[in-house]
Design an enzyme around this catalytic site. Structure first.
Site, PDB file in Angstrom:
ATOM      1  N   ASP A  61       0.838  -1.203   0.000  1.00 56.98           N
ATOM      2  CA  ASP A  61       0.000   0.000   0.000  1.00 56.98           C
ATOM      3  C   ASP A  61       0.870   1.249   0.000  1.00 56.98           C
ATOM      4  O   ASP A  61       2.041   1.218   0.381  1.00 56.98           O
ATOM      5  CB  ASP A  61      -0.933   0.017   1.217  1.00 56.98           C
ATOM      6  CG  ASP A  61      -0.185  -0.283   2.516  1.00 56.98           C
ATOM      7  OD1 ASP A  61       1.068  -0.328   2.474  1.00 56.98           O
ATOM      8  OD2 ASP A  61      -0.839  -0.457   3.550  1.00 56.98           O
ATOM      9  N   ASP A  63       1.303   5.190   1.248  1.00 55.85           N
ATOM     10  CA  ASP A  63       0.833   6.196   2.207  1.00 55.85           C
ATOM     11  C   ASP A  63       1.391   7.556   1.819  1.00 55.85           C
ATOM     12  O   ASP A  63       2.578   7.679   1.500  1.00 55.85           O
ATOM     13  CB  ASP A  63       1.315   5.859   3.628  1.00 55.85           C
ATOM     14  CG  ASP A  63       0.688   4.571   4.135  1.00 55.85           C
ATOM     15  OD1 ASP A  63      -0.515   4.381   3.912  1.00 55.85           O
ATOM     16  OD2 ASP A  63       1.417   3.748   4.732  1.00 55.85           O
ATOM     17  N   ASP A 138       8.957   4.634  13.487  1.00 56.84           N
ATOM     18  CA  ASP A 138       9.619   3.589  14.278  1.00 56.84           C
ATOM     19  C   ASP A 138      11.072   3.323  13.892  1.00 56.84           C
ATOM     20  O   ASP A 138      11.975   3.400  14.720  1.00 56.84           O
ATOM     21  CB  ASP A 138       8.794   2.288  14.289  1.00 56.84           C
ATOM     22  CG  ASP A 138       8.351   1.841  12.913  1.00 56.84           C
ATOM     23  OD1 ASP A 138       8.698   2.505  11.921  1.00 56.84           O
ATOM     24  OD2 ASP A 138       7.643   0.814  12.829  1.00 56.84           O
TER      25      ASP A 138
HETATM   26  P1  ATP Z   1       3.912  -3.019   6.318  1.00 59.43           P
HETATM   27  O1  ATP Z   1       2.829  -2.362   5.521  1.00 59.43           O
HETATM   28  O2  ATP Z   1       4.671  -4.099   5.637  1.00 59.43           O
HETATM   29  O3  ATP Z   1       3.452  -3.396   7.678  1.00 59.43           O
HETATM   30  P2  ATP Z   1       4.807  -0.394   6.834  1.00 59.43           P
HETATM   31  O4  ATP Z   1       6.142   0.156   7.255  1.00 59.43           O
HETATM   32  O5  ATP Z   1       4.144   0.257   5.671  1.00 59.43           O
HETATM   33  O6  ATP Z   1       5.027  -1.925   6.577  1.00 59.43           O
HETATM   34  P3  ATP Z   1       2.462   0.304   8.306  1.00 59.43           P
HETATM   35  O7  ATP Z   1       1.877  -0.339   9.511  1.00 59.43           O
HETATM   36  O8  ATP Z   1       1.703   0.298   7.045  1.00 59.43           O
HETATM   37  O9  ATP Z   1       3.880  -0.356   8.103  1.00 59.43           O
HETATM   38  O10 ATP Z   1       2.815   1.788   8.748  1.00 59.43           O
HETATM   39  C1  ATP Z   1       3.171   2.813   7.828  1.00 59.43           C
HETATM   40  C2  ATP Z   1       4.279   3.684   8.434  1.00 59.43           C
HETATM   41  O11 ATP Z   1       3.841   4.248   9.673  1.00 59.43           O
HETATM   42  C3  ATP Z   1       5.540   2.899   8.803  1.00 59.43           C
HETATM   43  O12 ATP Z   1       6.392   2.765   7.685  1.00 59.43           O
HETATM   44  C4  ATP Z   1       6.144   3.779   9.883  1.00 59.43           C
HETATM   45  O13 ATP Z   1       6.814   4.863   9.330  1.00 59.43           O
HETATM   46  C5  ATP Z   1       4.905   4.291  10.610  1.00 59.43           C
HETATM   47  N1  ATP Z   1       4.567   3.427  11.747  1.00 59.43           N
HETATM   48  C6  ATP Z   1       3.771   2.332  11.748  1.00 59.43           C
HETATM   49  N2  ATP Z   1       3.679   1.801  12.965  1.00 59.43           N
HETATM   50  C7  ATP Z   1       4.422   2.564  13.765  1.00 59.43           C
HETATM   51  C8  ATP Z   1       4.725   2.546  15.159  1.00 59.43           C
HETATM   52  N3  ATP Z   1       4.254   1.601  15.952  1.00 59.43           N
HETATM   53  N4  ATP Z   1       5.541   3.508  15.642  1.00 59.43           N
HETATM   54  C9  ATP Z   1       6.033   4.480  14.844  1.00 59.43           C
HETATM   55  N5  ATP Z   1       5.786   4.560  13.548  1.00 59.43           N
HETATM   56  C10 ATP Z   1       4.993   3.623  13.003  1.00 59.43           C
HETATM   57 MG    MG Z   2       2.185  -0.276   4.971  1.00 59.69          MG
END
Ligand code: ATP
Ligand code: MG
Length: 459
Positions: A61, A63, A138
């Site tokens: 996805d 963002d 994170d």
């Molecule tokens: P995936 O979609 O594979 O889980 P992702 O990094 O895109 O990986 P998401 O949960 O979609 O994870 O979150 C999008 C973004 O939001 C992350 O890349 C990170 O920058 C931020 N993020 C998500 N969860 C946290 C958290 N617990 N603490 C801080 N930042 C976070």
């Molecule tokens: Mg994601």
């Protein structure tokens, strides 16, 4: 601490100095960013999508982040809905059932501080600058900002360097960050497994130290993370990591102490291989694969002899409380116990030993999903091929199918929120079964009449 970052960063990586370009981004996403920018705001792609493209992985996805406030974003798009209470996010719909998330840069203020600030003040202070937004993320590899106008990447935390080195570095002090949100430890376990990254010593120590805080994490978020792990294509390695980081014993102690750990890892590896081939696997099968060894212990040795309903009762008596703690919806748990308990029936009967009441068993609404779970189970066990062939054969016989089940009518009904009673396999809906029985009956009757008549006709 933060002033250190400020001196060195941001570093801008211009187009051509990295592997990212607009070619990898959805047309809809580019259009949304262009529209936001046309009104004088900033807009960047952020998070997992950039990380995955840079690493040559499939993107799930996209963002977008911007300095526009939610209400300003809403005014820019016809089909845009704001969600969330304190920190509002915009969902911009690009089709009937697909939306892109657009968030405003977030401030570094933490939620505990927020509560002290009071509602009105807090509302105005959740939004911040791009730099603050980067620092509250994170890991460094998740805090890269892509500008589609000139294909450059803004790096505020050293994420580009860490991508090269394959290091999962926390932004800021890892103890503080893991304590602040212990779900980050679980995410660390998954990212390391999924991307084949290492966790530096500092982060690993912090994970071990803060693992206990996972008991205070929000259970809905934990369930969401659990499904993410099971679908990420590296669930076996993730669980190994979580056990090593010491977080599993606080999160899912029943699994951390599982004496049949290797069996679980084998089932998860089968799931990982299937996910790598792009196969969709239902939540119930994922959970059943994860928990099956616990069910084996609950069912005990008598499971070889009793009905699957009795096995369900044994599992539920022992693990209903666990399912509630996991926050599994009741229908999901019903499905999990139903499909898991049928494994003993699949294993018990085969061409050598036929089952009484087989037709009823096969026509049950849970059969298709159970058989799919049995496929995963048998592949992990590696010794149940004859049984699997037998049940595939039964499935074909009863449903005139030419190949193992692909469609997932039962689950579709579950996710559509219908009650289990109202779920029928398409070929077993009562009126169809009645019609089929009637047809069979008429056929038999006419065959009987034909044989009765034949002597007279031959005479
Ligand atoms: P995936 O979609 O594979 O889980 P992702 O990094 O895109 O990986 P998401 O949960 O979609 O994870 O979150 C999008 C973004 O939001 C992350 O890349 C990170 O920058 C931020 N993020 C998500 N969860 C946290 C958290 N617990 N603490 C801080 N930042 C976070
Ligand atoms: Mg994601």
């Amino acid at each position: 601490m933060w002033s250190l970052f400020r001196k060195k960063y941001p570093i801008t990586f211009p187009a051509g100095s990295h592997g990212m370009s607009n070619d990898y981004i959805d047309r809809d996403v580019l259009d949304i960013m262009a529209r936001i920018k046309s009104r004088g705001f900033e807009a960047y792609l952020v998070g997992g999508s950039i990380r995955d493209i840079l690493l040559g992985k499939r993107v799930k996805d996209f963002d977008i982040v911007t300095d526009a406030h939610p209400r300003q974003i809403k005014r820019l798009f016809k089909r845009c809905f704001l969600i969330g209470k304190r920190f509002r996010l915009a969902h911009v719909y690009v089709s009937r059932d697909r939306f892109i998330e657009v968030a405003t840069f977030r401030a570094l203020v933490e939620s505990s501080q927020m509560q002290d600030l009071g509602k009105k003040y807090a509302e105005n202070n959740v939004f911040g600058t791009i730099e603050e937004d980067a620092l509250r993320r994170d890991f460094t590899i998740n805090a890269l900002y892509y500008n589609s106008a000139d294909s450059s990447i803004e790096d505020y935390t050293g994420g580009m360097e860490d991508i090269k080195k394959k290091l999962l570095r926390s932004i800021g002090d890892p103890v503080t960050r893991f304590q602040e949100d212990p779900v980050r430890i679980i995410r660390a376990g998954r990212f390391c497994a999924q991307l084949n990254f290492s966790l530096p010593r500092r982060e690993r120590k912090a994970a071990e130290k803060c693992a206990i805080f996972i008991t205070e994490a929000n259970t809905s978020r934990l369930l969401e993370e659990l499904y993410k792990i099971l679908r990420c294509g590296a669930s076996a390695a993730t669980f190994e990591n979580l056990r090593q980081f010491g977080v599993l014993k606080f999160w899912l102690p029943e699994l951390a102490e599982n004496p049949h750990w290797n069996n679980m890892i084998k089932r998860l590896s089968v799931i990982d291989n299937r996910r790598a081939r792009g196969q969709d696997i239902s939540n119930s099968i994922l959970i059943a694969s994860l928990l099956f060894d616990l069910f084996t212990d609950a069912a005990g040795e008598k499971a070889e002899k009793i009905s699957h309903q009795e096995i369900i009762n044994l599992i539920r008596t022992q693990y209903n409380a666990f399912a509630t703690r996991l926050r599994l919806p009741r229908k999901e748990w019903d499905m999990v116990t139903n499909i898991a308990s049928r494994i003993w029936i699949f294993k018990r009967f085969s061409a050598q030993r036929r089952m009484k009441g087989e037709a009823r068993f096969v026509h049950n609404a849970y059969f298709p999903e159970s058989l799919k779970f049995f496929e995963i189970f048998a592949e992990a066990e590696g010794s149940l091929e004859a049984h699997l062939k037998y049940w595939w054969q039964k499935d074909r016989e009863y449903f005139h199918r030419s190949a193992p089940i692909q469609a997932n009518s039962t689950l579709a009904a579950v996710s559509a929120n219908k009650s289990p009673q109202s779920i029928y396999h398409p070929d077993t809906r009562p009126h169809k079964v009645k019609r089929r029985r009637k047809r069979r009956h008429t056929k038999r009757m006419s065959a009987q009449t034909a044989t009765h008549q034949s002597p007279s006709t031959t005479q």
